[in-house]
Design a protein around this motif. Structure first.
Motif, PDB file in Angstrom:
ATOM      1  N   TYR A 178       5.419  -5.668   0.699  1.00 17.76           N
ATOM      2  CA  TYR A 178       4.527  -5.929   1.835  1.00 17.76           C
ATOM      3  C   TYR A 178       3.058  -5.779   1.435  1.00 17.76           C
ATOM      4  CZ  TYR A 178       7.879  -6.579   5.611  1.00 17.76           C
ATOM      5  OH  TYR A 178       8.849  -7.095   6.441  1.00 17.76           O
ATOM      6  N   GLN A 179       2.746  -4.787   0.629  1.00 12.98           N
ATOM      7  CA  GLN A 179       1.342  -4.587   0.252  1.00 12.98           C
ATOM      8  C   GLN A 179       0.784  -5.803  -0.465  1.00 12.98           C
ATOM      9  OE1 GLN A 179      -0.307  -2.089   1.622  1.00 12.98           O
ATOM     10  NE2 GLN A 179       1.703  -1.615   2.486  1.00 12.98           N
ATOM     11  N   ALA A 180       1.635  -6.490  -1.224  1.00  9.89           N
ATOM     12  CA  ALA A 180       1.188  -7.694  -1.926  1.00  9.89           C
ATOM     13  C   ALA A 180       0.783  -8.791  -0.956  1.00  9.89           C
ATOM     14  CB  ALA A 180       2.296  -8.189  -2.849  1.00  9.89           C
ATOM     15  N   LYS A 181       1.295  -8.723   0.275  1.00 11.88           N
ATOM     16  CA  LYS A 181       0.999  -9.733   1.285  1.00 11.88           C
ATOM     17  C   LYS A 181      -0.008  -9.234   2.320  1.00 11.88           C
ATOM     18  CE  LYS A 181       5.636 -11.745   0.837  1.00 11.88           C
ATOM     19  NZ  LYS A 181       5.230 -13.099   0.408  1.00 11.88           N
ATOM     20  N   LEU A 182      -0.603  -8.062   2.064  1.00 13.21           N
ATOM     21  CA  LEU A 182      -1.523  -7.464   3.033  1.00 13.21           C
ATOM     22  C   LEU A 182      -2.845  -7.052   2.390  1.00 13.21           C
ATOM     23  CD1 LEU A 182       0.996  -5.291   5.089  1.00 13.21           C
ATOM     24  CD2 LEU A 182      -0.330  -7.237   5.937  1.00 13.21           C
ATOM     25  N   GLN A 183      -3.275  -7.812   1.418  1.00 14.51           N
ATOM     26  CA  GLN A 183      -4.551  -7.517   0.769  1.00 14.51           C
ATOM     27  C   GLN A 183      -5.724  -7.679   1.727  1.00 14.51           C
ATOM     28  OE1 GLN A 183      -4.579  -6.290  -2.455  1.00 14.51           O
ATOM     29  NE2 GLN A 183      -2.369  -6.306  -2.081  1.00 14.51           N
ATOM     30  N   HIS A 184      -5.527  -8.441   2.789  1.00 12.38           N
ATOM     31  CA  HIS A 184      -6.591  -8.709   3.759  1.00 12.38           C
ATOM     32  C   HIS A 184      -6.578  -7.720   4.925  1.00 12.38           C
ATOM     33  CE1 HIS A 184      -2.905 -10.596   5.057  1.00 12.38           C
ATOM     34  NE2 HIS A 184      -3.389 -10.797   6.275  1.00 12.38           N
ATOM     35  N   TYR A 185      -5.664  -6.763   4.939  1.00 14.05           N
ATOM     36  CA  TYR A 185      -5.556  -5.810   6.044  1.00 14.05           C
ATOM     37  C   TYR A 185      -6.831  -4.976   6.170  1.00 14.05           C
ATOM     38  CZ  TYR A 185      -4.064  -1.672   8.626  1.00 14.05           C
ATOM     39  OH  TYR A 185      -3.981  -0.641   9.532  1.00 14.05           O
TER      40      TYR A 185
END
Length: 247
Positions: free
Chosen positions: A56-63
């Motif tokens: 999930y972190q790989a897909k949430l760099q923009h969080y």
């Protein structure tokens, strides 16, 4: 931060549209690509929680500290066992499920796979052999499993999907919406979502981003529709139950 909002439902039921609307809200962060496909990934089964976190972190760099992190992967509620895994991973999460007339959904799904070159049979033939295709499949989670590609009618069987959701999450954590309401009652439907998530109203303009249904059908396609309406007659009633006008 891990996802605490999941948008699930039948493929071609409007999950992409709802996600595109909600990502405009300042309190909601949508995972990159909308559909994370973490819990249904064949490569992420029976792994430690930290591996799921890394995916999930790989897909949430923009969080950037939004209250909700949303994963809008429709198939989560269809493939067995995933909803209980979601609840174990994020037990306070909210779940929004989108429904659609299951026959319209099946037709739209069939046409999509035909355009992709993954379905070469007529609609009637595809509907008739669907059950055999699913039974013969040894790995439901495989990338090109019939459960992903050729489940035209089976994905419209909403009873089991709703059961798996309510077995895993408390009722106050779940909101069921109908595709037609998102199309025709845009603001009222989004207001229901905002209230469900306990977030402030936000002005999100309506956009006509739903694909229309081709009305031209041959004789065998019409037979396919009759077959689908007979098989899915109870699920048609279930989907109608959740329309805004009758809720």
């Amino acid at each position: 931060m891990k996802p605490n909002l999941f948008i699930v439902g039948g493929q071609k039921c409007g999950t992409t549209a709802l996600a595109s609307f909600l990502q405009q809200h300042p309190d909601i962060c949508l995972v990159e690509g909308k559909e994370a496909h973490v819990f249904d990934s064949p490569r992420l089964q029976n792994v430690e929680k930290n591996i799921i976190n890394e995916a999930y972190q790989a897909k949430l760099q923009h969080y950037s500290q939004q209250r909700y992190v949303c994963d809008a992967t429709p198939i989560y509620c269809y493939l067995p066992g995933i909803m209980s895994r979601l609840a174990s991973y994020s037990n306070n999460a909210k779940v929004i499920m989108l429904l659609r007339d299951p026959v319209d959904r099946a037709v739209s799904h069939y046409k999509m796979e035909s355009r992709r070159g993954l379905e070469h049979r007529s609609m009637l033939r595809a509907f008739l052999i669907e059950s055999a295709r699913l039974k013969e499949c040894e790995d439901k989670l495989a990338d090109h499993s019939p459960w992903r590609i050729h489940s035209y009618l089976d994905r419209g069987r909403y009873t089991q999907q709703l059961y798996s959701i309510y077995q895993s999450f408390d009722s106050e954590q779940v909101l069921i919406l109908h595709n037609d309401d998102l199309r025709h009652h845009h603001q009222a439907t989004l207001q229901r979502v905002f209230e469900f998530l306990d977030i402030a109203e936000h002005d999100i303009a309506h956009q006509e981003i739903f694909a229309g249904q081709d009305k031209k059908m041959g004789f065998t396609d019409k037979l396919a529709l009759l077959l689908a309406r007979f098989i899915l007659r109870k699920d048609i009633q279930i989907s109608n139950k959740y329309r805004f006008s009758t809720s």
